[in-house]
Design a protein around this motif. Structure first.
Motif, mmCIF file in Angstrom:
data_model
loop_
_atom_site.group_PDB
_atom_site.id
_atom_site.type_symbol
_atom_site.label_atom_id
_atom_site.label_comp_id
_atom_site.label_asym_id
_atom_site.label_seq_id
_atom_site.Cartn_x
_atom_site.Cartn_y
_atom_site.Cartn_z
ATOM 1 N N PRO A 147 40.360 26.183 -29.110
ATOM 2 C CA PRO A 147 39.037 26.597 -28.627
ATOM 3 C C PRO A 147 38.912 26.584 -27.102
ATOM 4 C CG PRO A 147 38.939 24.395 -29.578
ATOM 5 C CD PRO A 147 40.305 24.932 -29.876
ATOM 6 N N GLU A 148 39.800 25.835 -26.431
ATOM 7 C CA GLU A 148 39.736 25.823 -24.964
ATOM 8 C C GLU A 148 40.299 27.104 -24.352
ATOM 9 O OE1 GLU A 148 43.619 23.973 -26.122
ATOM 10 O OE2 GLU A 148 41.593 23.948 -26.886
ATOM 11 N N GLU A 149 40.985 27.935 -25.187
ATOM 12 C CA GLU A 149 41.552 29.198 -24.704
ATOM 13 C C GLU A 149 40.978 30.411 -25.430
ATOM 14 O OE1 GLU A 149 45.755 29.261 -25.147
ATOM 15 O OE2 GLU A 149 46.051 27.237 -24.383
ATOM 16 N N PHE B 231 33.652 32.542 -33.240
ATOM 17 C CA PHE B 231 33.632 32.509 -31.775
ATOM 18 C C PHE B 231 33.387 31.090 -31.298
ATOM 19 C CE2 PHE B 231 28.999 32.405 -31.710
ATOM 20 C CZ PHE B 231 28.656 33.115 -32.861
ATOM 21 N N THR B 232 33.936 30.802 -30.129
ATOM 22 C CA THR B 232 33.772 29.494 -29.511
ATOM 23 C C THR B 232 32.551 29.579 -28.610
ATOM 24 O OG1 THR B 232 36.174 29.265 -29.519
ATOM 25 C CG2 THR B 232 34.952 27.727 -28.147
ATOM 26 N N GLU B 233 31.578 28.725 -28.887
ATOM 27 C CA GLU B 233 30.327 28.821 -28.152
ATOM 28 C C GLU B 233 30.481 28.449 -26.677
ATOM 29 O OE1 GLU B 233 25.805 27.072 -28.234
ATOM 30 O OE2 GLU B 233 27.548 25.796 -28.522
ATOM 31 N N GLY B 234 29.931 29.301 -25.821
ATOM 32 C CA GLY B 234 29.771 28.978 -24.402
ATOM 33 C C GLY B 234 31.063 28.694 -23.650
ATOM 34 N N LEU B 235 32.162 29.311 -24.076
ATOM 35 C CA LEU B 235 33.424 29.010 -23.404
ATOM 36 C C LEU B 235 33.594 29.826 -22.126
ATOM 37 C CD1 LEU B 235 36.214 27.675 -23.369
ATOM 38 C CD2 LEU B 235 37.027 29.493 -24.838
ATOM 39 N N GLU B 236 33.756 29.118 -21.028
ATOM 40 C CA GLU B 236 34.061 29.788 -19.759
ATOM 41 C C GLU B 236 35.549 29.595 -19.520
ATOM 42 O OE1 GLU B 236 32.169 31.426 -17.481
ATOM 43 O OE2 GLU B 236 30.397 31.314 -18.779
ATOM 44 N N LEU C 190 32.106 24.043 -30.070
ATOM 45 C CA LEU C 190 31.545 24.405 -31.375
ATOM 46 C C LEU C 190 32.051 25.793 -31.753
ATOM 47 C CD1 LEU C 190 27.820 23.313 -30.880
ATOM 48 C CD2 LEU C 190 29.657 22.046 -32.027
ATOM 49 N N ILE C 191 32.602 25.913 -32.971
ATOM 50 C CA ILE C 191 33.103 27.202 -33.455
ATOM 51 C C ILE C 191 32.132 27.717 -34.521
ATOM 52 C CG2 ILE C 191 35.126 28.446 -34.362
ATOM 53 C CD1 ILE C 191 35.799 26.612 -31.939
ATOM 54 N N TYR C 192 31.633 28.923 -34.316
ATOM 55 C CA TYR C 192 30.731 29.547 -35.286
ATOM 56 C C TYR C 192 31.471 30.613 -36.078
ATOM 57 C CZ TYR C 192 26.787 27.121 -33.264
ATOM 58 O OH TYR C 192 25.919 26.144 -32.865
ATOM 59 N N LYS C 193 30.986 30.862 -37.322
ATOM 60 C CA LYS C 193 31.628 31.865 -38.178
ATOM 61 C C LYS C 193 30.567 32.799 -38.764
ATOM 62 C CE LYS C 193 34.205 32.259 -42.497
ATOM 63 N NZ LYS C 193 34.827 31.552 -43.607
ATOM 64 N N CYS C 194 30.861 34.081 -38.689
ATOM 65 C CA CYS C 194 29.939 35.104 -39.184
ATOM 66 C C CYS C 194 29.893 35.090 -40.713
ATOM 67 C CB CYS C 194 30.388 36.470 -38.677
ATOM 68 S SG CYS C 194 29.482 37.832 -39.418
#
Ligand SMILES: [Zn+2]
Length: 270
Positions: free
Chosen positions: A188-190, A31-36, A20-24
């Motif tokens: 989003p994976e990177e 930002f990409t949520e919860g990406l490790e 999930l990509i959020y935008k301000c």
């Protein structure tokens, strides 16, 4: 969700695969949520080694941007210096160069080719304070854990009036905003963070910098020499050449209106 830069409210922008990509709503940063991120999972060492000529031309624009502010060669650090291609351009111009890189293979390659490279993260790297004239973070900040911490650390490493150059994919570009989850540079994976002009300016001004120049180029205009890119593309593979050529006019319009896919920001330590 809160923006990682300005702390304003962020809403869902798009979904890609399981990300999930959020935008301000204020500065437009994403930002990409919860990406490790798995350490070292995104390095493209082979791409950099194989496409060295093309990258020299791409990096030339960044090098010239910094050099015009210095009468004499200085000392430059690159964060995420990979195989040392950009630093080798500075070295040829008599600059004292240092790289910091977390891909062991890339760091070793750079060392073997005469580029002093520390195998470490920037957060843990042990450089003396106020020892650099310029620091470059080229297509690296979007991968790192805490952009704020990195900018603060860079500020401490720079001499008075030292320069920082940041280059990232432009989340505020026309292509990013129109193509959403199909945007080529979303990755989003990177990429944990997706930067806009407003977001980078805020990040820098909150952490001891004043922005002095910014560019949002696209296509061949992201190169030091657009004509050299067309020539090298023609020699290297017809597909790239025709893409460069057909996209030249739209790329020029995007570059001139500040909506290009690349975002380059140069700032001075306050
Ligand atoms: Zn924001």
């Amino acid at each position: 969700m809160k923006c990682f830069i300005c702390d304003s409210e962020a809403g869902l922008f798009c979904k890609k695969d399981n990300f999930l990509i959020y935008k301000c709503g204020t500065c437009g940063s994403g930002f990409t949520e919860g990406l490790e991120i798995k350490k070292g999972s995104y390095h493209r060492d082979e791409v950099y080694i194989g496409g060295r000529d093309q990258f020299v031309n791409i990096f030339r624009r960044r090098v010239e941007l910094i050099k015009k502010y210095f009468k004499d060669p200085g000392k430059v650090l690159e964060v995420g210096s990979s195989i040392g291609t950009m630093l080798s351009i500075f070295k040829k111009d008599s600059w004292d160069v240092r790289g910091v890189e977390i891909s062991p293979k890339a760091a070793r390659y750079a060392l073997e080719h005469g580029i002093p490279t520390t195998y470490s993260t920037i957060e843990k790297a042990d450089f003396p304070e106020e020892s650099f004239d310029a620091v470059i973070i080229n297509h690296t900040l979007e991968h790192l854990e805490s952009p704020k911490d990195v900018i603060k650390k860079v500020n401490s490493l720079l001499k008075k009036d030292g320069l920082i150059l940041i280059d990232v994919p432009n989340f505020g570009s026309l292509s990013a905003q129109m193509q959403k989850n199909k945007w080529l540079y979303l990755l989003p994976e990177e990429h944990r963070w997706h930067f806009t002009e407003e977001g980078i300016e805020r990040l820098l001004s909150d952490n001891g910098f004043k922005v002095i120049e910014k560019f949002m180029p696209s296509g061949v205009f992201d190169y030091g020499s657009p004509m050299l890119e067309l020539w090298q593309a023609l020699k290297g593979g017809k597909k790239r050449f025709f893409k460069d050529l057909f996209m030249a006019v739209p790329a020029l319009i995007l570059t001139m209106t500040g909506k290009g896919t690349s975002l380059t920001v140069l700032a001075r330590k306050k």
